[in-house]
Design a protein around this motif. Structure first.
Motif, PDB file in Angstrom:
ATOM      1  N   ILE A   7       1.052  -1.147  -0.106  1.00 15.28           N
ATOM      2  CA  ILE A   7      -0.040  -0.115   0.126  1.00 15.28           C
ATOM      3  C   ILE A   7       1.053   1.239  -0.071  1.00 15.28           C
ATOM      4  CG2 ILE A   7      -1.577   1.335   1.207  1.00 15.28           C
ATOM      5  CD1 ILE A   7      -2.908  -1.407   2.184  1.00 15.28           C
ATOM      6  N   CYS A  12      -2.990   6.274  -0.103  1.00 13.73           N
ATOM      7  CA  CYS A  12      -3.990   5.812   0.610  1.00 13.73           C
ATOM      8  C   CYS A  12      -4.706   6.983   1.228  1.00 13.73           C
ATOM      9  CB  CYS A  12      -3.302   4.756   1.406  1.00 13.73           C
ATOM     10  SG  CYS A  12      -4.613   3.996   2.450  1.00 13.73           S
ATOM     11  N   CYS A  15      -9.511   4.438   3.545  1.00 14.92           N
ATOM     12  CA  CYS A  15     -11.221   4.167   3.534  1.00 14.92           C
ATOM     13  C   CYS A  15     -11.472   2.872   3.916  1.00 14.92           C
ATOM     14  CB  CYS A  15     -11.257   4.447   2.135  1.00 14.92           C
ATOM     15  SG  CYS A  15     -11.053   3.356   0.990  1.00 14.92           S
ATOM     16  N   TYR A  16     -10.476   2.031   3.816  1.00 14.79           N
ATOM     17  CA  TYR A  16     -10.666   0.626   4.093  1.00 14.79           C
ATOM     18  C   TYR A  16     -11.160  -0.281   3.347  1.00 14.79           C
ATOM     19  CZ  TYR A  16      -9.126   2.590   8.813  1.00 14.79           C
ATOM     20  OH  TYR A  16      -8.152   3.151   9.696  1.00 14.79           O
ATOM     21  N   CYS A  18     -10.315  -1.746   0.854  1.00  8.37           N
ATOM     22  CA  CYS A  18      -9.365  -2.964   0.622  1.00  8.37           C
ATOM     23  C   CYS A  18      -9.563  -4.073   1.522  1.00  8.37           C
ATOM     24  CB  CYS A  18      -8.064  -2.704   0.560  1.00  8.37           C
ATOM     25  SG  CYS A  18      -7.386  -1.661   1.971  1.00  8.37           S
TER      26      CYS A  18
HETATM   27  S1  SF4 Z   1      -8.683   0.649  -0.344  1.00 16.48           S
HETATM   28 FE1  SF4 Z   1      -8.631   2.436   0.835  1.00 16.48          FE
HETATM   29  S2  SF4 Z   1      -7.640   2.020   2.613  1.00 16.48           S
HETATM   30 FE2  SF4 Z   1      -7.304   0.377   1.066  1.00 16.48          FE
HETATM   31  S3  SF4 Z   1      -5.452   1.152  -0.040  1.00 16.48           S
HETATM   32 FE3  SF4 Z   1      -6.863   1.824  -1.128  1.00 16.48          FE
HETATM   33  S4  SF4 Z   1      -7.159   3.989  -0.314  1.00 16.48           S
HETATM   34 FE4  SF4 Z   1      -6.123   2.718   1.295  1.00 16.48          FE
END
Ligand code: SF4
Ligand code: SF4
Length: 619
Positions: A7, A12, A15-16, A18
């Protein structure tokens, strides 16, 4: 080796999404780190997190530089191309142009994985025919294999012990072109980058690159189909193995019946494979079927371009396979199949158990209480990414999640935070007001002190007696005109520049026997009163007293040769003589009667007459 996925904290937004997408909870959120992190050991390379991440913050291990290096090498390099290219590169009008593009990039050999898929399909058919009551999970999908190695190691004996098509193709190409040929698998899956690490010997593959990376390399090298001739894949060419990118493609290639009720294979594609594996584990003896599992159909693998349409890709694949069938020499294919019929396609699997110890029930209960989720153990909104509040609490106890991932907890916390912020703001306002008040009082006190100091300073200057105040180093803090006059003209001149001789050293202004009295008082904390000393042509009466122990002393000095002091002093000292002798006089009076009273009267008359003369003179 660098992790498959990482990541990028810069991109990033925490937002979680993932975390919610990850089927095996391989993404940890901890209170120490603001952004989530992927745990490589737990990751099965499914790519769901990459697809879920809106800002594109998840980086995939890049293999482009490694490929460029390999192609510059003097060794022969073979491209093992997955048939899914038909879905990924519909913009290339003829697959033969695509083959030529690969040769132009630097590959010496270009093989399609479909021939390896034909060999593997035949091996599956044989395995199932001889299974004798044992049921297998097919192992063409690296995500499924990794899932079982890491999360269901008890099912390892049920994994079909057969190579996947790419590794089988590598074995074929080595047999044809020699063991020193380097192999590059061009794959629709990011999981292939890790999968190839498990192949050894003649089936080994040196590098896996995704379709997306290949597109970049074509573009970087300026390779376009329009500039190129046709060129076909190197032989042997594949047959129905070309359908291998479809979930049931290998079953079709193997000629295994999918007709109900006789079908002996269940094909599952998507996240449902996890449920399928659970059922296989629990009930395979009743289900009595082999399982053909794909976390994602290869056509839609994470190594392909994002946004592709599944059924459009499927139709591109079918058109491509049909086109190839038209020119395929079946005799050559059969003879090639015969030639490699004895090839060893076996493999084995190593367990890599990643299951976590379950926390004690009381700990889970405590977390549920903190989350205010007691009694909701089996329900949950799923927003945290866990199936139930209990699963979420378990993940918190295992250090994989934090309470803030729970929406209701976060909202409640935010409201509490807003409330406490309000209270803090009010308190802050009160404190500021109190501070302002204290400042005003302090300012007034400072002003009063300044005025008082000024008054004292002026009073000191008006005093006829000499006054000097100094610190423990005998530096002058305050003095008055009378004292400065005593010191002479030079001191008066200094006084004009440094008012009150502040900071001047008493030791340079007074003789030793004089300033030593100050030293004595400072070191002994004992005042000296009415000490007569000689100073130049004067007799001075000195009283030195402690103002602050060992730090500040003050002195009042009178010039005994001044007329007014002389008179005052005579009166004072005569009075002292009378007082001191009064007892004695009374005793003598007692003895001598009236005579003594007369003596007292005489002495008193001397004093009175002296006093009246002085008063008259002053008038
Ligand atoms: S989904 Fe959201 S929390 Fe996960 S890496 Fe992407 S931006 Fe970050
Ligand atoms: S690739 Fe799959 S297993 Fe790995 S972190 Fe992403 S979602 Fe989880």
């Amino acid at each position: 080796m660098e992790a498959l996925l990482k990541i990028n904290d810069e991109k990033c937004i925490a937002c979680y999404a993932c975390v919610r997408a990850c089927p095996v909870k391989a993404i940890r959120v901890s209170s120490e780190k603001e952004k989530p992190e992927i745990i490589p050991e737990r990751c099965i390379g499914c790519g769901s997190c990459v697809a879920a991440c809106g800002p594109g913050a998840i980086d995939i291990r890049d293999s482009r530089e490694a490929l460029k290096k390999l192609l510059k090498n003097k060794q022969r390099v073979a491209a093992l191309v997955d048939p899914s290219i038909a879905g990924e590169f519909p913009d290339i009008t003829d697959y033969r142009k695509f083959v030529q593009m690969l040769r132009t990039l630097g590959f010496d050999l270009v093989h399609e994985v479909s021939f390896g898929a034909d060999l593997v399909a035949r091996a599956y058919s044989a395995l199932f025919d001889q299974s004798r009551g044992k049921f297998y999970i097919m192992t063409n999908d690296p995500v499924t294999v990794d899932y079982i190695r890491k999360y269901k190691p008890s099912l390892l004996p049920n994994l079909a012990p057969l190579l996947p098509p790419a590794a089988a193709t590598a074995g074929v190409v080595r047999k044809i072109s020699g063991n020193d040929t380097r192999m590059v698998y061009i794959s629709p899956l990011i999981a292939s980058k890790n999968e190839i690490l498990g192949f050894e010997g003649e089936s080994s593959i040196d590098l896996a690159i995704t379709f997306v990376e290949l597109r970049d390399l074509f573009s970087e090298a300026g390779i376009h189909e329009t500039d190129l001739e046709y060129s076909d894949f190197d032989e042997p060419l594949g047959y129905k193995g070309s359908f291998f990118p479809l979930a049931n493609g290998i079953i079709q290639a193997a000629g295994i019946s999918e007709e109900l009720p006789d079908s002996k294979v269940i094909t599952i594609e998507g996240k449902g494979i996890i449920e399928g594996i659970d059922e296989f584990e629990e009930s395979v003896s009743t289900i009595k079927c082999h399982f053909n599992l794909y976390y994602k159909e290869f056509l839609m693998g994470r190594g392909t371009s994002l946004g592709g349409k599944r059924y459009l890709r499927r139709s591109h694949l079918i058109k491509y396979v049909n086109k190839r069938f038209k020119t395929l020499d079946m005799d050559s294919w059969r003879s090639a199949m015969e030639r490699f019929s004895e090839m060893d396609l076996s493999r084995d699997f190593k367990a890599d158990d990643q299951s976590l110890t379950l926390p004690p029930p009381e700990r889970i209960q405590q977390i549920l209480k903190e989350l205010d989720k007691e009694g909701e153990s089996n329900l949950g909104c799923g927003a945290c990414g866990y199936a139930s509040c209990r699963d979420f609490a378990t993940a918190i106890a295992q250090g994989l999640a934090i309470p803030e991932m729970c929406n209701t907890f976060a909202i409640r916390n935010r409201q509490d935070h807003i409330r406490s912020l309000k209270i803090s703001n009010e308190k802050l306002a009160q404190t500021q007001e109190a501070l302002r008040k204290s400042e005003r009082i302090a300012q007034r006190e400072k002003e009063a002190a300044r005025e008082a100091t000024e008054i004292v300073r002026r009073m000191l200057h008006k005093l006829p007696s000499m006054v000097v105040i100094c610190d423990q180093n005998l530096k002058i803090l305050q003095t008055n005109h009378s004292f400065i006059e005593l010191l002479g003209e030079e001191a008066s001149e200094i006084n004009e520049v440094v008012p009150g001789l502040a900071g001047a050293d008493l030791k340079t202004l007074l003789p030793y026997h004089f300033y030593n009295l100050f030293t004595y008082v400072l070191t002994h904390n004992e005042s000296i009163t009415n000490r007569d000393i000689n100073f130049e042509d004067k007799i001075l009466n000195v009283s030195i007293f402690v103002i602050e122990k060992e730090k500040i002393v003050g002195a009042v000095i009178r010039d005994m040769s001044a007329p007014e002091v002389q008179k005052e002093e005579v009166v004072k000292r005569l009075t002292e003589v009378i007082d001191k002798n009064l007892g004695l006089v009374q005793q003598i009076g007692f003895i001598l009667g009236e005579g003594a009273s007369e003596t007292e009267r005489m002495l008193n008359s001397i004093i009175e007459s002296y006093k009246s003369r002085r008063d008259l003179k002053e008038e």
